[in-house]
Enzyme design. Structure first.
Site, mmCIF file in Angstrom:
data_model
loop_
_atom_site.group_PDB
_atom_site.id
_atom_site.type_symbol
_atom_site.label_atom_id
_atom_site.label_comp_id
_atom_site.label_asym_id
_atom_site.label_seq_id
_atom_site.Cartn_x
_atom_site.Cartn_y
_atom_site.Cartn_z
ATOM 1 N N ALA A 1 2.678 -1.939 4.281
ATOM 2 C CA ALA A 1 2.402 -0.852 5.215
ATOM 3 C C ALA A 1 1.872 -1.513 6.482
ATOM 4 O O ALA A 1 1.068 -2.440 6.400
ATOM 5 C CB ALA A 1 1.360 0.084 4.628
ATOM 6 N N TYR B 1 -8.859 -9.872 2.411
ATOM 7 C CA TYR B 1 -10.112 -9.153 2.733
ATOM 8 C C TYR B 1 -10.869 -8.698 1.491
ATOM 9 O O TYR B 1 -12.041 -8.335 1.568
ATOM 10 C CB TYR B 1 -9.863 -7.978 3.683
ATOM 11 C CG TYR B 1 -8.936 -6.891 3.153
ATOM 12 C CD1 TYR B 1 -9.355 -5.985 2.189
ATOM 13 C CD2 TYR B 1 -7.641 -6.774 3.638
ATOM 14 C CE1 TYR B 1 -8.510 -5.002 1.706
ATOM 15 C CE2 TYR B 1 -6.785 -5.797 3.172
ATOM 16 C CZ TYR B 1 -7.223 -4.910 2.198
ATOM 17 O OH TYR B 1 -6.380 -3.954 1.733
ATOM 18 N N GLU B 2 -10.194 -8.718 0.333
ATOM 19 C CA GLU B 2 -10.891 -8.327 -0.896
ATOM 20 C C GLU B 2 -11.794 -9.455 -1.411
ATOM 21 O O GLU B 2 -12.577 -9.239 -2.333
ATOM 22 C CB GLU B 2 -9.876 -7.947 -1.972
ATOM 23 C CG GLU B 2 -9.117 -6.685 -1.614
ATOM 24 C CD GLU B 2 -7.985 -6.391 -2.591
ATOM 25 O OE1 GLU B 2 -8.289 -5.945 -3.702
ATOM 26 O OE2 GLU B 2 -6.820 -6.633 -2.244
ATOM 27 N N ASN C 1 1.619 4.181 10.984
ATOM 28 C CA ASN C 1 0.863 4.757 12.104
ATOM 29 C C ASN C 1 1.232 3.985 13.360
ATOM 30 O O ASN C 1 1.684 2.841 13.269
ATOM 31 C CB ASN C 1 -0.653 4.636 11.846
ATOM 32 C CG ASN C 1 -1.082 3.218 11.514
ATOM 33 O OD1 ASN C 1 -0.764 2.678 10.458
ATOM 34 N ND2 ASN C 1 -1.784 2.597 12.433
ATOM 35 N N HIS D 1 -6.963 4.906 6.345
ATOM 36 C CA HIS D 1 -6.218 4.541 5.139
ATOM 37 C C HIS D 1 -5.447 5.739 4.574
ATOM 38 O O HIS D 1 -4.374 5.580 3.996
ATOM 39 C CB HIS D 1 -7.173 3.962 4.091
ATOM 40 C CG HIS D 1 -6.486 3.302 2.931
ATOM 41 N ND1 HIS D 1 -5.559 2.293 3.096
ATOM 42 C CD2 HIS D 1 -6.567 3.509 1.591
ATOM 43 C CE1 HIS D 1 -5.108 1.907 1.906
ATOM 44 N NE2 HIS D 1 -5.702 2.638 0.979
ATOM 45 N N SER E 1 0.810 -1.226 0.000
ATOM 46 C CA SER E 1 0.000 0.000 0.000
ATOM 47 C C SER E 1 0.839 1.270 0.000
ATOM 48 O O SER E 1 1.630 1.494 0.911
ATOM 49 C CB SER E 1 -0.878 0.065 1.251
ATOM 50 O OG SER E 1 -1.784 -0.983 1.274
ATOM 51 N N MET F 1 -2.118 -6.547 7.029
ATOM 52 C CA MET F 1 -3.129 -7.443 6.459
ATOM 53 C C MET F 1 -2.601 -8.188 5.238
ATOM 54 O O MET F 1 -3.351 -8.522 4.323
ATOM 55 C CB MET F 1 -4.376 -6.619 6.080
ATOM 56 C CG MET F 1 -4.954 -5.807 7.237
ATOM 57 S SD MET F 1 -6.202 -4.651 6.685
ATOM 58 C CE MET F 1 -6.497 -3.709 8.205
ATOM 59 N N SER F 2 -1.299 -8.442 5.215
ATOM 60 C CA SER F 2 -0.720 -9.070 4.020
ATOM 61 C C SER F 2 0.564 -9.824 4.373
ATOM 62 O O SER F 2 0.805 -10.149 5.523
ATOM 63 C CB SER F 2 -0.394 -7.992 2.978
ATOM 64 O OG SER F 2 0.671 -7.172 3.434
ATOM 65 N N HIS G 1 -2.975 0.632 -4.599
ATOM 66 C CA HIS G 1 -2.379 -0.586 -5.161
ATOM 67 C C HIS G 1 -2.632 -0.556 -6.655
ATOM 68 O O HIS G 1 -3.779 -0.699 -7.081
ATOM 69 C CB HIS G 1 -3.049 -1.841 -4.585
ATOM 70 C CG HIS G 1 -2.662 -2.130 -3.175
ATOM 71 N ND1 HIS G 1 -1.746 -3.087 -2.852
ATOM 72 C CD2 HIS G 1 -3.056 -1.588 -2.023
ATOM 73 C CE1 HIS G 1 -1.595 -3.120 -1.553
ATOM 74 N NE2 HIS G 1 -2.387 -2.215 -1.013
ATOM 75 N N HIS H 1 -5.381 -8.809 -1.463
ATOM 76 C CA HIS H 1 -5.473 -9.148 -0.041
ATOM 77 C C HIS H 1 -6.629 -10.118 0.185
ATOM 78 O O HIS H 1 -7.622 -10.095 -0.550
ATOM 79 C CB HIS H 1 -5.734 -7.900 0.811
ATOM 80 C CG HIS H 1 -4.695 -6.846 0.665
ATOM 81 N ND1 HIS H 1 -4.679 -5.970 -0.397
ATOM 82 C CD2 HIS H 1 -3.638 -6.522 1.443
ATOM 83 C CE1 HIS H 1 -3.652 -5.157 -0.262
ATOM 84 N NE2 HIS H 1 -2.995 -5.453 0.829
#
Ligand code: HPA
Length: 279
Positions: A116, A88-89, A241, A254, A33, A217-218, A64, A86
């Site tokens: 990220a 979650y997609e 963050n 995001h 990301s 998340m990856s 992306h 990902h």
């Protein structure tokens, strides 16, 4: 949706890439990301949108780009995933792992992954690079592993080990490059959650207690797939963050992830270029 892939299906993706180039990439790069700018530096490029390659998962997330780029970087033949898909997609874990297998079939022996991530370690600051020392496969513990299903023994064994998944010699190289370039780096444990919701304050405290320094998340599915295929892996988290883990703290968003990416991109580019030069 295909849950698992056969070797023949993977070879269909390879054949499509081969229609466009005969370059044999040594190093694969997966750019996360907000971190995909490095692909612009690749020379002599062939650029294929993911949706032109059979079976490839197509990323839908802002930030992306979704291209496969082949060419040279620091005189090394590389293949770059500009953006990634990902879990979650809506893709299966096998789909997340597929591009890594395609890279392996194209000739890749070393995979460099970036992501990220949110900083769980209280000493981490946004904009810092964490060299991934190890991971916690939290979603894997819940049953989501890219190697679930029939084992493709052409790639590797049924039960691959995950010791030193992040190659110690490559990590050492990355540290040397960072020190020389005076880039502050951290070294820590990455934990992979499914997302797309961010962590609750109680999640954050839990993840910290179990030994994670950064959360995202990856990456873990791709690294597991790469290690199954015997690829050497180097991983970087760009800390976008910091996670406080207190009820009153604002949630990450995001936009700040993409914003911190701008600081992270030149640092990551310097380190990755330096590592490629010394490989
Ligand atoms: N949590 C999960 N994934 C992330 C974060 C986060 O705080 N920041 C960037 N990716």
């Amino acid at each position: 949706m295909d849950e698992f892939f056969t070797l023949d299906e993977l070879k269909e993706a390879v054949a499509e890439v081969r229609q466009h180039t005969d370059l044999v990439p040594e190093v694969g790069l997966i750019l996360g990301s907000g971190l995909s700018a490095l692909a612009k530096s690749v020379e002599g490029t062939v650029e294929l949108p993911f949706n032109a390659i059979p079976h490839f998962p197509v990323s839908t997330v802002e930030g992306h780009r979704g291209h496969l780029v082949l060419g040279t970087l620091e005189n090394k033949p590389v293949i770059v995933m500009q953006g990634r898909a990902h879990y979650y997609e809506g893709y299966s874990m096998a789909q997340i792992g597929l591009p890594v297998r395609v890279m392996a079939l194209l000739g890749v022996r070393t995979l460099i992954v970036t992501n990220a991530a949110g900083g769980l370690n209280m000493t981490y600051r946004p904009g810092e690079i964490m060299i991934i020392r190890d991971h916690i496969n939290l979603i894997g513990m819940a049953g989501l592993n890219p190697l679930r299903g029939p084992n493709l023994s052409e790639f590797g064994p049924r039960f691959p080990g995950m010791n030193n998944a992040y190659d110690p010699a490559l990590r050492q190289l990355a540290k040397e490059v960072a020190v020389e370039a005076q880039i502050v780096y951290q070294q820590g444990v990455y934990i992979c959650l499914a997302g797309p919701s961010f962590e609750s304050p109680a999640d954050v405290r839990f993840l910290r207690i179990i030994g994670a320094d950064a959360v995202g998340m990856s990456t873990v599915p791709e690294v597991i797939t790469a290690r199954h295929s015997g690829l050497r892996v180097l991983g970087f988290s760009g800390i976008t963050n910091t996670l406080i883990g207190e009820e009153g703290a604002p949630p990450p968003n995001h936009e700040e992830v993409l914003e911190a990416g701008k600081t992270l991109v030149p640092r990551l580019e310097t380190i990755i270029r330096g590592v490629l030069r010394r490989l």
